[in-house]
Design an enzyme around this catalytic site. Structure first.
Site, PDB file in Angstrom:
ATOM      1  N   ASP A  99       0.859  -1.169   0.000  1.00 14.10           N
ATOM      2  CA  ASP A  99       0.000   0.000   0.000  1.00 14.10           C
ATOM      3  C   ASP A  99       0.903   1.230   0.000  1.00 14.10           C
ATOM      4  OD1 ASP A  99      -2.367   1.647   0.467  1.00 14.10           O
ATOM      5  OD2 ASP A  99      -1.648   1.810   2.524  1.00 14.10           O
ATOM      6  N   ASP A 129      -0.144   5.114   1.118  1.00 10.62           N
ATOM      7  CA  ASP A 129      -0.333   5.996   2.275  1.00 10.62           C
ATOM      8  C   ASP A 129      -0.320   5.192   3.567  1.00 10.62           C
ATOM      9  OD1 ASP A 129      -0.653   8.180   0.601  1.00 10.62           O
ATOM     10  OD2 ASP A 129      -2.827   8.016   0.544  1.00 10.62           O
ATOM     11  N   ASP A 170      -1.555  -0.914   5.944  1.00  9.07           N
ATOM     12  CA  ASP A 170      -1.715  -0.412   7.314  1.00  9.07           C
ATOM     13  C   ASP A 170      -3.159  -0.204   7.742  1.00  9.07           C
ATOM     14  OD1 ASP A 170      -2.118   3.015   7.311  1.00  9.07           O
ATOM     15  OD2 ASP A 170      -1.803   1.920   5.454  1.00  9.07           O
TER      16      ASP A 170
END
Length: 222
Positions: free
Chosen positions: A8, A10, A169
């Site tokens: 991922d 961000d 995250d």
């Protein structure tokens, strides 16, 4: 054996809260709405443009999202004025990427951020040759946690789901990997608390980027 690691963007590769806060509050201020904190922006990241804008406006009191189009126009206007160092890679990320590449693992980025924004951010920080594929939000492709983009990426790189690993995250990232049949790594250094990610039963937990290299799966590709 894992042949591909999908990251991922961000909250996993980059700490983008500063950039999100600057752009979002620029838009909110122009609209006469209350400003949000970096923590509030972090909590609503990861779901794609529509979800992000709606969540920000709701948090600022515009629950009908009447300012959707103007907010996003202003957000992009400010984003275009940001300096190149507005999105900061987390400490240790570059070493992790270089080491995985040295071990022969292919690398990819998959983000709900629009693709035109993703590519220059990633290539500026890590160079054009670090990742085999950089995929962001595309017209006609459902956002994560829908597995469509992951499956297309696997086909493009000739990798099976069993040979892939997904690192992210947020709860959306955990669902994305699992929906596509990939083992997942919860990046605890990002935007969600451990308890939130543990509820989605990730295969691995990593407190910091360098921990990725010491997980059981990584030993098999040394």
């Amino acid at each position: 054996m894992k042949k591909l690691v999908i990251f991922d963007l961000d909250g996993t590769l980059f700490n983008t809260t500063g950039a999100m806060t600057a752009c979002g509050n620029y838009a909110l201020e122009h609209l006469g709405l209350p400003l949000l904190t970096p923590e509030e922006y972090a909590r609503v990241s990861g779901g794609g443009v529509e979800a992000f804008v709606c969540d920000v406006l709701s948090a600022a009191g515009d629950r009908d999202h009447a300012n959707f189009d103007e907010f996003w126009r202003l957000y992009l206007e400010k984003n275009g004025l940001l300096t190149e160092d507005a999105n900061v890679p987390y400490d240790g990320v570059e070493h992790v990427l270089s080491e995985l590449k040295r071990r022969g693992v292919r690398l990819a980025v998959l983000s709900n951020k629009d693709e035109a924004s993703c590519i220059p951010i990633v290539e500026k920080a890590f160079g054009k040759g670090m990742f085999d594929c950089i995929v962001g939000g595309r017209e006609g492709v459902p956002p994560k946690p829908d597995p469509t983009a992951v499956r297309a990426l696997l086909r493009e790189l000739g990798v099976s789901s069993e040979e892939g690993l997904y690192i992210g995250d947020t709860e959306i990232d955990m669902q994305t990997g699992q929906n596509a049949g990939l083992d997942t790594v919860a990046a605890l250094w990002g935007y969600r608390e451990r308890k939130v990610l543990e509820a989605y039963s990730p295969k691995y937990l990593a407190e910091q980027p360098l921990d990725v290299l010491s997980l059981e799966w990584a030993d098999a590709v040394e």
